[in-house]
Design a protein around this motif. Structure first.
Motif, mmCIF file in Angstrom:
data_model
loop_
_atom_site.group_PDB
_atom_site.id
_atom_site.type_symbol
_atom_site.label_atom_id
_atom_site.label_comp_id
_atom_site.label_asym_id
_atom_site.label_seq_id
_atom_site.Cartn_x
_atom_site.Cartn_y
_atom_site.Cartn_z
ATOM 1 N N ILE A 60 27.776 19.411 39.572
ATOM 2 C CA ILE A 60 28.198 20.758 39.949
ATOM 3 C C ILE A 60 29.338 20.759 39.780
ATOM 4 O O ILE A 60 30.328 20.075 39.979
ATOM 5 N N ASP A 61 29.885 21.721 38.531
ATOM 6 C CA ASP A 61 31.455 22.102 38.575
ATOM 7 C C ASP A 61 31.767 23.082 39.165
ATOM 8 O O ASP A 61 31.463 24.394 39.411
ATOM 9 N N THR A 111 39.152 22.182 35.447
ATOM 10 C CA THR A 111 37.615 22.113 36.572
ATOM 11 C C THR A 111 37.563 20.832 37.678
ATOM 12 O O THR A 111 38.094 19.722 37.500
ATOM 13 N N GLN A 125 24.524 22.771 46.699
ATOM 14 C CA GLN A 125 25.427 23.858 46.490
ATOM 15 C C GLN A 125 25.052 24.930 46.960
ATOM 16 O O GLN A 125 25.800 25.758 46.886
ATOM 17 N N SER A 129 28.023 27.318 48.680
ATOM 18 C CA SER A 129 28.143 28.571 47.446
ATOM 19 C C SER A 129 28.808 29.395 48.764
ATOM 20 O O SER A 129 29.179 31.017 49.196
ATOM 21 N N ARG A 138 33.676 29.454 41.871
ATOM 22 C CA ARG A 138 32.221 29.306 41.668
ATOM 23 C C ARG A 138 31.495 27.698 41.460
ATOM 24 O O ARG A 138 32.680 27.164 40.425
ATOM 25 N N VAL A 140 29.146 25.861 39.737
ATOM 26 C CA VAL A 140 27.932 26.517 38.520
ATOM 27 C C VAL A 140 27.177 24.260 38.232
ATOM 28 O O VAL A 140 27.324 23.501 38.516
ATOM 29 N N ASP A 141 25.394 24.950 38.614
ATOM 30 C CA ASP A 141 25.085 22.942 37.805
ATOM 31 C C ASP A 141 25.048 22.879 36.666
ATOM 32 O O ASP A 141 25.371 23.945 35.370
ATOM 33 N N ALA A 142 26.271 21.601 36.342
ATOM 34 C CA ALA A 142 26.583 21.886 34.745
ATOM 35 C C ALA A 142 25.543 20.540 34.376
ATOM 36 O O ALA A 142 26.077 19.803 33.034
#
Length: 361
Positions: A60-61, A111, A125, A129, A138, A140-142
């Protein structure tokens, strides 16, 4: 210790519960049972060196001006002062102080990255959120953009062909053109590193390691994590443990001087009132991963009517059976025997952790 069908957090606490606990949990598939590695794969790590793509993890980023302060308010460790040279373990707890996830956290430029078990990633996640609110952050799934590779054994020379510098201390990291390299705790006196970088670039470089290192199953990394005594929260054990029960205080995953986070009062009270009567130990038991699974209960010979603990993590062991990290009552280690599944189940053989535990009051 009974595993609920679904938790208030919306994160399923067993694979069977995933479909029944709402959309957040249903998006996360249970981790596959990895086949037992061959003897050659274990020997490669113990005698030489090996690398293994780690498909059991996601990333997760966290980005944005408030990413560090937001995560600082949610996790058990300090992310506000996380620098570019060090990684940190951290937990994410429910309001009752029970772990929903465990992370390795580090900075990559602006990040903050969170390495997490893939089977809990989507739900965690989504839950995180929900609490961003007005923060400039934010998540984001990286996972699709990044490759995660574990390296263990005599690997420094091959890695020197990829990275200009190698990290020396545990949880020290270096960044290079190929991504990030993090020195994680040794296992059985073998060096271990995590390499996380752009997927296409990492996959293009991996063949250059093949002449020097053996590619082995990601199951070997699960075994090395267990032998390092480092628990990982996966779907079957969500919301089962206060951080100290899985030795997170000893492993540096809890900062007791930082500000509030979900469950902080419970975690702090357990620490300062000496109420931790359960810890995680290292053990081996006969069987295979098809029948020896995280979340299974343990029973003591002197008290067969109720469980004394639970399997946290399990991995095939090189000399047979399954190596385990098990959370159980400290009193269960004082005499008698501990058994898997029932008081007449297979007997656990306990092994020494690679670190000491505090004496509980």
């Amino acid at each position: 210790m009974t595993t609920p069908l679904a938790t208030a957090s919306g994160i399923a606490s067993s694979p069977a519960a995933a479909a029944a606990s709402g959309p957040a949990a249903a998006t996360a598939a249970a981790l596959p049972v990895l086949p037992r590695p061959s003897a050659d794969e274990f020997d490669a790590v113990l005698q030489h060196g090996a690398y293994m793509p780690l498909t059991q993890f996601g990333v997760i980023d966290a980005t944005g001006d408030d990413a560090a302060s937001f995560l600082h308010s949610q996790l058990t460790n300090d992310t506000q002062h996380l620098d570019a040279a060090n990684a940190r373990l951290a937990g994410y707890c429910s309001a009752k102080g029970r772990l929903l996830a465990s992370f390795l956290t580090w900075r990559s430029g602006d990040t903050i990255r969170l390495l997490v078990s893939k089977d809990v990633q989507a739900a965690v996640q989504k839950r995180l959120s929900m609490f961003i609110l007005r923060a400039k952050a934010r998540l984001v799934d990286a996972s699709d953009e990044l490759a995660v590779v574990g390296l263990a054994g005599d690997v420094r020379r091959p890695l020197s062909a990829v990275f200009d510098a190698l990290p020396d201390g545990v949880h020290v990291q270096v960044d290079g053109a190929a991504g990030t390299l993090i020195h994680v705790p040794d296992a059985l006196e073998r060096l271990r590193y995590l390499w996380i970088g752009p997927k296409a670039q990492v996959e293009a470089l991996l063949p250059s390691l093949d002449a020097k290192l053996k590619r082995v199953s990601p199951a070997v990394w699960d075994w090395l994590d267990i032998r390092a005594g480092e628990p990982r929260i996966t779907q079957p054990v969500v919301e089962q443990f206060v951080p100290q029960m899985v030795n997170f205080d000893v492993l540096g995953a809890v900062n007791f001087r930082k500000g509030c986070y979900p469950g902080q009062e419970v975690v702090a009270r357990s620490q300062y009132r000496g109420t931790i009567k359960r810890r995680t130990s290292l053990a081996n038991v006969a069987g295979e991963l098809q029948t020896v699974r995280p979340g299974m209960e343990l029973f003591h010979s002197d008290d067969p009517g109720q469980p004394c603990g639970m399997i946290v993590n399990a991995a095939s062991a090189p000399h047979g059976g399954v190596d385990l990290l098990v959370e159980l009552k400290l009193a269960a280690l004082e005499g008698g025997s501990v058994h898997l599944g029932a008081a007449d189940g297979p007997t656990l053989q306990f092994l020494a952790l690679p670190y000491g535990l505090p004496t509980e009051g």
